[in-house]
Design an enzyme around this catalytic site. Structure first.
Site, PDB file in Angstrom:
ATOM      1  N   VAL A  95      49.383  36.805 -55.959  1.00  0.00           N
ATOM      2  CA  VAL A  95      49.099  38.179 -55.566  1.00  0.00           C
ATOM      3  C   VAL A  95      48.464  38.157 -54.176  1.00  0.00           C
ATOM      4  CG1 VAL A  95      47.954  40.342 -56.184  1.00  0.00           C
ATOM      5  CG2 VAL A  95      48.652  38.745 -57.983  1.00  0.00           C
ATOM      6  N   ALA A 130      45.310  34.524 -56.320  1.00  0.00           N
ATOM      7  CA  ALA A 130      45.102  35.744 -55.542  1.00  0.00           C
ATOM      8  C   ALA A 130      44.461  35.445 -54.203  1.00  0.00           C
ATOM      9  CB  ALA A 130      44.236  36.740 -56.322  1.00  0.00           C
ATOM     10  N   ASP A 131      44.893  36.171 -53.194  1.00  0.00           N
ATOM     11  CA  ASP A 131      44.225  36.153 -51.899  1.00  0.00           C
ATOM     12  C   ASP A 131      42.958  37.002 -52.020  1.00  0.00           C
ATOM     13  OD1 ASP A 131      43.808  35.819 -49.117  1.00  0.00           O
ATOM     14  OD2 ASP A 131      44.777  37.740 -48.741  1.00  0.00           O
ATOM     15  N   LYS A 132      42.074  36.919 -51.050  1.00  0.00           N
ATOM     16  CA  LYS A 132      40.848  37.725 -51.095  1.00  0.00           C
ATOM     17  C   LYS A 132      40.965  38.989 -50.248  1.00  0.00           C
ATOM     18  CE  LYS A 132      37.170  36.797 -48.652  1.00  0.00           C
ATOM     19  NZ  LYS A 132      36.878  38.101 -47.988  1.00  0.00           N
TER      20      LYS A 132
END
Length: 308
Positions: free
Chosen positions: A299, A100-102
């Site tokens: 994501v 996942a990206d932040k």
């Protein structure tokens, strides 16, 4: 709405690998059953031939694959989830790690400036905001909002950002550069803006630092925060409960990445955090996981995650 409907229709019309295998099987099995039924009718009886046709009919088997896929795509669409192809649903069963990206993924993407420091102040902020107005990144929106709100009527001397913005160049994962009113402006990470010392950067725990350089001189530093999504802790716990590994790949600093995860109140040791990642770094991580035999689900918001 029409475009979304078209995408859903295309996804429902697509097929999974399981469906293709069953269709290939039915292409041989169905004619074979018909031939066998004809032989039974000639040699034994018509009644036995009809029994064979009913028992050996492949309809249920062939429909077993497309019906769940179509139903799942429709159910997802009603919940605001668009599935590009039915094969994506089948691939979900193989996922073992979620990357996942932040910014804009674990967080809301509603960034705001909480502190600023630097020798040029309002002038550098106005030039940076004029350049950042050409970007769709959440951090860029924070810079623009700060300029309009902080400088007020002093912005461009008339309540608006500079219109003379040329040679805009976006460097994914680093920042953007351009010419604003004849002056060279860079906005982004410290290295991209030529920063050699961060002594005058504002101190704010967990904030993302965005630097501004005007005519190759570091002139301003903005500390920007992005609130965590309310559903992020529950989503992470759900993934842990499913036995999935979780990795956070962010272009932000290690401190900002840790602050975001600590806000979730979960055991951060269970998350593989990779900070200061450029788009190629994220892609390399995903490829390494796949080469190791893991099924990867990524994501992200697509701003710096498109390659991965």
């Amino acid at each position: 709405a029409a475009e979304l409907r078209r995408l859903v229709d295309e996804a429902q019309a697509s097929s999974t690998r399981t469906q293709e295998v069953l269709q290939e099987f039915a292409a041989y099995f169905t004619p074979g059953v018909l031939v066998a039924a004809m032989l039974v009718a000639l040699v034994v009886s018509l009644q036995r031939a009809l029994v064979l046709l009913v028992v050996a009919c492949p309809c249920a088997l062939v429909l077993a694959a497309p019906v769940p896929a179509v139903a799942s795509i429709g159910a997802g669409a009603r919940r605001g989830i668009l599935v590009k192809a039915a094969s994506a649903l089948e691939a979900l069963a193989q996922v073992s790690i979620v990357c996942a990206d932040k910014t804009g993924t674990l967080t809301q993407g509603r960034c705001r400036v909480v502190a600023a420091g630097g020798p040029s102040g309002k002038d550098a902020l106005r030039l940076a905001a004029s350049l950042e107005a050409k970007s769709t990144h959440p951090l860029a929106a924070a810079v623009v909002n700060e300029a309009v709100g902080c400088v007020g009527e002093d912005v461009a001397g008339g309540g608006s950002l500079a219109e003379d913005v040329r040679d805009v160049n976006v460097v994914a994962g680093a920042g953007m550069a351009g010419t604003v009113e004849g002056r060279a402006v860079k906005v982004g990470k410290a290295a991209f803006c030529g920063v050699t010392t961060e002594d005058w950067a504002p101190k704010h725990p967990g904030a993302t630092l965005v630097w501004v350089a005007v005519d190759d001189i570091p002139s301003l530093c903005l500390a920007i925060v992005d609130p965590l999504r309310a559903e992020t802790p529950r989503a992470l716990q759900t993934m842990f409960g499913m036995g999935l590994r979780v990795a956070v790949l962010t272009g932000d600093t290690p401190a900002a990445a840790r602050a975001a995860l600590e806000a979730t109140k979960i055991d951060t040791a269970r998350v593989d955090v990779r900070a200061s990642c450029a788009p190629p770094d994220k892609l390399a991580y995903v490829n390494a996981c796949r080469e190791g035999g893991a099924g990867v689900l990524f994501v992200g918001d697509g701003v710096n995650d498109a390659p991965a």
